[in-house]
Design a protein around this motif. Structure first.
Motif, PDB file in Angstrom:
ATOM      1  N   ILE A  77       0.864  -1.185   0.000  1.00 50.03           N
ATOM      2  CA  ILE A  77       0.000   0.000   0.000  1.00 50.03           C
ATOM      3  C   ILE A  77       0.901   1.236   0.000  1.00 50.03           C
ATOM      4  O   ILE A  77       1.592   1.514   0.977  1.00 50.03           O
ATOM      5  CB  ILE A  77      -0.918   0.022   1.235  1.00 50.03           C
ATOM      6  N   GLU A  78       0.884   1.970  -1.098  1.00 52.06           N
ATOM      7  CA  GLU A  78       1.817   3.089  -1.259  1.00 52.06           C
ATOM      8  C   GLU A  78       1.282   4.404  -0.700  1.00 52.06           C
ATOM      9  O   GLU A  78       2.056   5.262  -0.287  1.00 52.06           O
ATOM     10  CB  GLU A  78       2.161   3.269  -2.743  1.00 52.06           C
ATOM     11  N   MET A  79      -0.053   4.587  -0.729  1.00 55.72           N
ATOM     12  CA  MET A  79      -0.605   5.863  -0.268  1.00 55.72           C
ATOM     13  C   MET A  79      -0.688   5.884   1.260  1.00 55.72           C
ATOM     14  O   MET A  79      -0.668   4.825   1.904  1.00 55.72           O
ATOM     15  CB  MET A  79      -1.988   6.115  -0.889  1.00 55.72           C
ATOM     16  N   PRO A  80      -0.750   7.056   1.889  1.00 49.85           N
ATOM     17  CA  PRO A  80      -0.870   7.130   3.350  1.00 49.85           C
ATOM     18  C   PRO A  80      -2.098   6.365   3.842  1.00 49.85           C
ATOM     19  O   PRO A  80      -3.183   6.471   3.255  1.00 49.85           O
ATOM     20  CB  PRO A  80      -0.989   8.631   3.631  1.00 49.85           C
ATOM     21  N   ALA A  81      -1.918   5.610   4.919  1.00 52.75           N
ATOM     22  CA  ALA A  81      -2.978   4.735   5.412  1.00 52.75           C
ATOM     23  C   ALA A  81      -3.122   4.862   6.922  1.00 52.75           C
ATOM     24  O   ALA A  81      -2.175   5.222   7.630  1.00 52.75           O
ATOM     25  CB  ALA A  81      -2.679   3.289   5.037  1.00 52.75           C
ATOM     26  N   LEU A  82      -4.314   4.540   7.401  1.00 54.04           N
ATOM     27  CA  LEU A  82      -4.615   4.515   8.827  1.00 54.04           C
ATOM     28  C   LEU A  82      -5.286   3.195   9.159  1.00 54.04           C
ATOM     29  O   LEU A  82      -6.200   2.754   8.441  1.00 54.04           O
ATOM     30  CB  LEU A  82      -5.557   5.672   9.187  1.00 54.04           C
ATOM     31  N   PHE A  83      -4.849   2.557  10.237  1.00 55.76           N
ATOM     32  CA  PHE A  83      -5.518   1.363  10.744  1.00 55.76           C
ATOM     33  C   PHE A  83      -5.906   1.594  12.190  1.00 55.76           C
ATOM     34  O   PHE A  83      -5.068   1.944  13.018  1.00 55.76           O
ATOM     35  CB  PHE A  83      -4.618   0.134  10.640  1.00 55.76           C
ATOM     36  N   ILE A  84      -7.209   1.420  12.488  1.00 54.16           N
ATOM     37  CA  ILE A  84      -7.732   1.566  13.849  1.00 54.16           C
ATOM     38  C   ILE A  84      -8.086   0.187  14.377  1.00 54.16           C
ATOM     39  O   ILE A  84      -8.986  -0.477  13.841  1.00 54.16           O
ATOM     40  CB  ILE A  84      -8.963   2.480  13.890  1.00 54.16           C
ATOM     41  N   GLN A  85      -7.383  -0.253  15.404  1.00 51.40           N
ATOM     42  CA  GLN A  85      -7.609  -1.555  16.003  1.00 51.40           C
ATOM     43  C   GLN A  85      -8.623  -1.460  17.134  1.00 51.40           C
ATOM     44  O   GLN A  85      -8.519  -0.575  17.993  1.00 51.40           O
ATOM     45  CB  GLN A  85      -6.298  -2.108  16.568  1.00 51.40           C
ATOM     46  N   ALA A  86      -9.612  -2.360  17.145  1.00 47.39           N
ATOM     47  CA  ALA A  86     -10.503  -2.510  18.297  1.00 47.39           C
ATOM     48  C   ALA A  86      -9.893  -3.575  19.199  1.00 47.39           C
ATOM     49  O   ALA A  86      -9.842  -4.745  18.837  1.00 47.39           O
ATOM     50  CB  ALA A  86     -11.901  -2.899  17.850  1.00 47.39           C
ATOM     51  N   ASN A  87      -9.418  -3.169  20.350  1.00 44.73           N
ATOM     52  CA  ASN A  87      -8.601  -4.057  21.185  1.00 44.73           C
ATOM     53  C   ASN A  87      -9.341  -5.282  21.714  1.00 44.73           C
ATOM     54  O   ASN A  87      -8.716  -6.286  22.052  1.00 44.73           O
ATOM     55  CB  ASN A  87      -8.022  -3.263  22.360  1.00 44.73           C
ATOM     56  N   TYR A  88     -10.679  -5.205  21.772  1.00 47.69           N
ATOM     57  CA  TYR A  88     -11.436  -6.326  22.319  1.00 47.69           C
ATOM     58  C   TYR A  88     -12.259  -7.040  21.250  1.00 47.69           C
ATOM     59  O   TYR A  88     -13.201  -7.769  21.568  1.00 47.69           O
ATOM     60  CB  TYR A  88     -12.362  -5.838  23.451  1.00 47.69           C
ATOM     61  N   ASP A  89     -11.892  -6.848  19.996  1.00 45.14           N
ATOM     62  CA  ASP A  89     -12.577  -7.537  18.899  1.00 45.14           C
ATOM     63  C   ASP A  89     -12.340  -9.037  19.039  1.00 45.14           C
ATOM     64  O   ASP A  89     -11.192  -9.495  19.064  1.00 45.14           O
ATOM     65  CB  ASP A  89     -12.043  -7.034  17.555  1.00 45.14           C
ATOM     66  N   SER A  90     -13.418  -9.817  19.114  1.00 36.41           N
ATOM     67  CA  SER A  90     -13.280 -11.257  19.342  1.00 36.41           C
ATOM     68  C   SER A  90     -13.026 -12.045  18.069  1.00 36.41           C
ATOM     69  O   SER A  90     -12.696 -13.231  18.130  1.00 36.41           O
ATOM     70  CB  SER A  90     -14.540 -11.803  20.026  1.00 36.41           C
ATOM     71  N   VAL A  91     -13.161 -11.403  16.914  1.00 36.70           N
ATOM     72  CA  VAL A  91     -12.893 -12.073  15.636  1.00 36.70           C
ATOM     73  C   VAL A  91     -11.634 -11.506  14.987  1.00 36.70           C
ATOM     74  O   VAL A  91     -10.682 -12.230  14.692  1.00 36.70           O
ATOM     75  CB  VAL A  91     -14.100 -11.950  14.684  1.00 36.70           C
ATOM     76  N   LEU A  92     -11.619 -10.209  14.751  1.00 36.46           N
ATOM     77  CA  LEU A  92     -10.438  -9.557  14.157  1.00 36.46           C
ATOM     78  C   LEU A  92      -9.526  -9.124  15.305  1.00 36.46           C
ATOM     79  O   LEU A  92      -9.420  -7.951  15.645  1.00 36.46           O
ATOM     80  CB  LEU A  92     -10.884  -8.376  13.296  1.00 36.46           C
ATOM     81  N   LYS A  93      -8.867 -10.107  15.874  1.00 36.75           N
ATOM     82  CA  LYS A  93      -8.078  -9.891  17.086  1.00 36.75           C
ATOM     83  C   LYS A  93      -6.797  -9.106  16.799  1.00 36.75           C
ATOM     84  O   LYS A  93      -6.263  -9.150  15.685  1.00 36.75           O
ATOM     85  CB  LYS A  93      -7.733 -11.240  17.713  1.00 36.75           C
ATOM     86  N   PRO A  94      -6.295  -8.364  17.784  1.00 37.68           N
ATOM     87  CA  PRO A  94      -5.072  -7.575  17.579  1.00 37.68           C
ATOM     88  C   PRO A  94      -3.899  -8.392  17.044  1.00 37.68           C
ATOM     89  O   PRO A  94      -3.082  -7.866  16.283  1.00 37.68           O
ATOM     90  CB  PRO A  94      -4.786  -7.026  18.987  1.00 37.68           C
ATOM     91  N   SER A  95      -3.813  -9.653  17.405  1.00 36.38           N
ATOM     92  CA  SER A  95      -2.708 -10.491  16.931  1.00 36.38           C
ATOM     93  C   SER A  95      -2.696 -10.631  15.413  1.00 36.38           C
ATOM     94  O   SER A  95      -1.637 -10.857  14.809  1.00 36.38           O
ATOM     95  CB  SER A  95      -2.780 -11.880  17.569  1.00 36.38           C
ATOM     96  N   MET A  96      -3.853 -10.471  14.777  1.00 37.93           N
ATOM     97  CA  MET A  96      -3.929 -10.605  13.327  1.00 37.93           C
ATOM     98  C   MET A  96      -3.243  -9.448  12.610  1.00 37.93           C
ATOM     99  O   MET A  96      -2.908  -9.561  11.427  1.00 37.93           O
ATOM    100  CB  MET A  96      -5.387 -10.704  12.885  1.00 37.93           C
ATOM    101  N   ALA A  97      -3.052  -8.330  13.316  1.00 39.20           N
ATOM    102  CA  ALA A  97      -2.423  -7.156  12.696  1.00 39.20           C
ATOM    103  C   ALA A  97      -0.911  -7.128  12.883  1.00 39.20           C
ATOM    104  O   ALA A  97      -0.243  -6.216  12.393  1.00 39.20           O
ATOM    105  CB  ALA A  97      -3.034  -5.880  13.277  1.00 39.20           C
ATOM    106  N   ALA A  98      -0.375  -8.122  13.560  1.00 40.85           N
ATOM    107  CA  ALA A  98       1.080  -8.160  13.770  1.00 40.85           C
ATOM    108  C   ALA A  98       1.788  -8.324  12.432  1.00 40.85           C
ATOM    109  O   ALA A  98       1.429  -9.167  11.616  1.00 40.85           O
ATOM    110  CB  ALA A  98       1.435  -9.313  14.705  1.00 40.85           C
ATOM    111  N   GLY A  99       2.772  -7.497  12.186  1.00 42.03           N
ATOM    112  CA  GLY A  99       3.574  -7.615  10.972  1.00 42.03           C
ATOM    113  C   GLY A  99       3.014  -6.946   9.747  1.00 42.03           C
ATOM    114  O   GLY A  99       3.648  -6.973   8.681  1.00 42.03           O
ATOM    115  N   MET A 100       1.836  -6.312   9.849  1.00 47.81           N
ATOM    116  CA  MET A 100       1.260  -5.716   8.638  1.00 47.81           C
ATOM    117  C   MET A 100       1.991  -4.454   8.205  1.00 47.81           C
ATOM    118  O   MET A 100       1.899  -4.046   7.044  1.00 47.81           O
ATOM    119  CB  MET A 100      -0.234  -5.433   8.836  1.00 47.81           C
ATOM    120  N   ASN A 101       2.757  -3.834   9.116  1.00 45.14           N
ATOM    121  CA  ASN A 101       3.451  -2.580   8.782  1.00 45.14           C
ATOM    122  C   ASN A 101       4.356  -2.704   7.570  1.00 45.14           C
ATOM    123  O   ASN A 101       4.543  -1.743   6.815  1.00 45.14           O
ATOM    124  CB  ASN A 101       4.264  -2.097   9.982  1.00 45.14           C
ATOM    125  N   LYS A 102       4.931  -3.883   7.358  1.00 43.34           N
ATOM    126  CA  LYS A 102       5.905  -4.049   6.277  1.00 43.34           C
ATOM    127  C   LYS A 102       5.287  -3.881   4.895  1.00 43.34           C
ATOM    128  O   LYS A 102       6.014  -3.715   3.902  1.00 43.34           O
ATOM    129  CB  LYS A 102       6.569  -5.413   6.376  1.00 43.34           C
TER     130      LYS A 102
END
Length: 332
Positions: free
Chosen positions: A264-289
């Motif tokens: 993703i080349e354009m500026p981006a924002l990701f907002i994590q819901a810390n208590y999401d029971s399906v899209l858990k915070p662990s799923m976002a690990a490593g996406m920065n690359k």
């Protein structure tokens, strides 16, 4: 920063519009600042009729909130005989690009939640020239895969909380919930309704608890007007179109094979819901690359955080819009 959410039946701040997009009718909500002047157009995918729509209008943005294929007032073609690719990310990306073109947009800001989050990430890959900035609430970026991984494999492996998707992709829920009263019970469940003994209507591990639906009252996530609007809209075509989104994993994999990049080349924002029971915070690990410019924020909330914590979500969006989108900063 409190803003009254959209009244889906009658609200002077927005209009309900339709457009013919690549052969199918799309419904979308359109909001324009009162003076008719706007500094950018922002598309919201899976907006949940939240306070984000009027809030973004108040910031001087033109807001377009389309119903995805199969949802709300947008067409819901049957599969079969039609191709399941109609409900894939590539088709959604192309339809967003076409609607933007019809609205005279050279570029748009694009944001989404849930399925809309996956759609906006893929749209940024398929149509990078159109998207100036992109954001997702709850849904982390998931890179295209070289090898096909089925939902069954995900459930048996790293994502057991995706078990509900197997049920929704199958025939049982669609067959069981067809009448308006069935749809009403479905939204009792999806709005967090409970029965007299604490029964719930949905869980990630099981999906829709069909045997308990008749016991539930409307839950707190949907006020009465929004609840009635959703029941009305979904009663038009039933759940077939909505559930097709859970049947596209292989189709999306095949479409992804033609993507020119996974970055993703354009500026981006990701907002994590810390208590999401399906899209858990662990799923976002490593996406920065996979990003050139990524801003990350979080909120102590569950999946429908735009409804339960609208002021926090709106504050994050305003900071990002002021600082990155219109202020030119790389991150906050």
């Amino acid at each position: 920063m409190a803003v009254e959410p959209i009244d889906p039946f009658s609200d002077s701040r927005v209009t309900h519009e339709t457009a013919k997009v690549n052969g199918y009718t799309y419904h979308y909500i359109l909001g324009v600042p009162q003076n008719g002047q706007y500094k950018a157009t922002i598309f919201l995918v899976s907006a949940l009729l939240s306070s984000a729509i009027p809030f973004l209008i108040s910031l001087g943005l033109r807001v377009v909130a389309p119903d995805l294929m199969g949802f709300g007032g947008t067409d819901a073609p049957k599969v079969p005989p039609n191709s399941i690719h109609l409900y894939g990310y590539k088709r959604a990306a192309d339809d967003i690009a076409e609607l933007a073109k019809q609205l005279g947009c050279k570029q748009i800001i694009l944001g989404g939640h849930d399925w809309g989050g996956m759609v906006v990430w893929r749209t940024a890959l398929w149509h990078p020239e159109l998207i100036s900035h992109v954001f997702s609430i709850c849904t982390p970026y998931m890179a295209p895969q070289k090898d096909y991984i089925s939902t069954e494999q995900l459930v048996k492996g790293p994502l057991p909380q995706f078990a509900y998707q197997l049920q929704l992709a199958g025939p049982d829920v669609e067959a069981a919930l067809q009448s308006e009263e069935d749809i009403r019970m479905f939204f009792n469940a999806m709005s967090g309704g409970r029965g007299p003994n604490g029964e719930v209507g949905f869980s990630p591990e099981r999906g829709v608890h069909l045997d308990d639906l008749k016991k539930l009252k409307r839950g707190p996530l949907l006020d009465e007007k929004v609840y009635e609007y959703y029941v009305q809209q979904y009663s038009r075509n039933g759940l077939h179109g909505t559930l097709n989104w859970y049947r596209t994993r292989e189709a999306n994999y095949k479409d992804d094979l033609d993507l020119p990049t996974d970055k993703i080349e354009m500026p981006a924002l990701f907002i994590q819901a810390n208590y999401d029971s399906v899209l858990k915070p662990s799923m976002a690990a490593g996406m920065n690359k996979h990003f050139t410019q990524l801003t990350r924020a979080d909120v102590d909330a569950q999946h429908f955080c735009q409804v339960t914590h609208p002021d926090k979500i709106n504050a994050i969006l305003k900071d990002w819009l002021d600082g990155v989108v219109f202020g030119g900063k790389s991150t906050l």
